[in-house]
Design a protein around this motif. Structure first.
Motif, mmCIF file in Angstrom:
data_model
loop_
_atom_site.group_PDB
_atom_site.id
_atom_site.type_symbol
_atom_site.label_atom_id
_atom_site.label_comp_id
_atom_site.label_asym_id
_atom_site.label_seq_id
_atom_site.Cartn_x
_atom_site.Cartn_y
_atom_site.Cartn_z
ATOM 1 N N SER A 100 0.927 -1.524 -0.529
ATOM 2 C CA SER A 100 0.086 0.245 -0.034
ATOM 3 C C SER A 100 0.794 1.108 0.097
ATOM 4 N N LYS A 101 0.784 2.005 -0.582
ATOM 5 C CA LYS A 101 1.068 3.780 -0.990
ATOM 6 C C LYS A 101 0.986 4.493 0.770
ATOM 7 N N GLY A 102 1.624 5.175 1.205
ATOM 8 C CA GLY A 102 1.697 6.017 2.113
ATOM 9 C C GLY A 102 0.722 7.419 1.965
ATOM 10 N N TYR A 103 0.593 8.119 3.169
ATOM 11 C CA TYR A 103 -0.343 9.376 2.412
ATOM 12 C C TYR A 103 0.098 9.920 1.768
ATOM 13 N N GLY A 104 1.617 10.456 1.930
ATOM 14 C CA GLY A 104 2.626 10.867 0.819
ATOM 15 C C GLY A 104 2.506 10.901 -0.354
ATOM 16 N N GLU A 105 2.860 9.767 -0.242
ATOM 17 C CA GLU A 105 2.588 9.560 -2.083
ATOM 18 C C GLU A 105 1.337 9.595 -2.727
ATOM 19 N N LEU A 106 0.381 9.343 -2.226
ATOM 20 C CA LEU A 106 -1.237 9.723 -2.685
ATOM 21 C C LEU A 106 -1.482 10.926 -2.715
ATOM 22 N N LEU A 107 -0.937 11.891 -2.141
ATOM 23 C CA LEU A 107 -0.618 13.589 -2.488
ATOM 24 C C LEU A 107 -0.333 13.741 -3.483
#
Length: 92
Positions: free
Chosen positions: A2-9
């Protein structure tokens, strides 16, 4: 994985061809904070709870699912500290 929130942003911002300066004009948030969120770097925030507030605003601005981004944040040590801070409000 899963991606971290930073990568999603970061991916959401880049997919919209937005620069930090563009977002600063709309959200009135210093680009250093936006970059820190994408890098999942809490060192520039006085308290993790402030990081969470900026995170919610940034996710909303990028039209991401806020609850998903916040859930990813809450899995980090900073996010867990935020939960402790929120849970102690009014109990002092």
């Amino acid at each position: 994985m899963s991606k971290g929130y930073g990568e999603l942003l970061k991916k959401a911002r880049e997919s919209k061809n937005l620069k930090f300066q563009d977002i600063q004009k709309d959200l009135k948030v210093d680009p250093l904070y936006l970059k820190a969120l994408e890098e999942e770097d809490s060192s520039g925030f006085e308290k993790p709870v402030y990081m969470r507030l900026f995170l919610r605003s940034y996710a909303r601005y990028l039209k991401l699912e806020e609850s998903q981004v916040v859930a990813l944040f809450e899995q980090t040590p900073e996010g867990q500290q935020t939960e402790k801070e929120i849970n102690t409000i009014g109990k002092e």
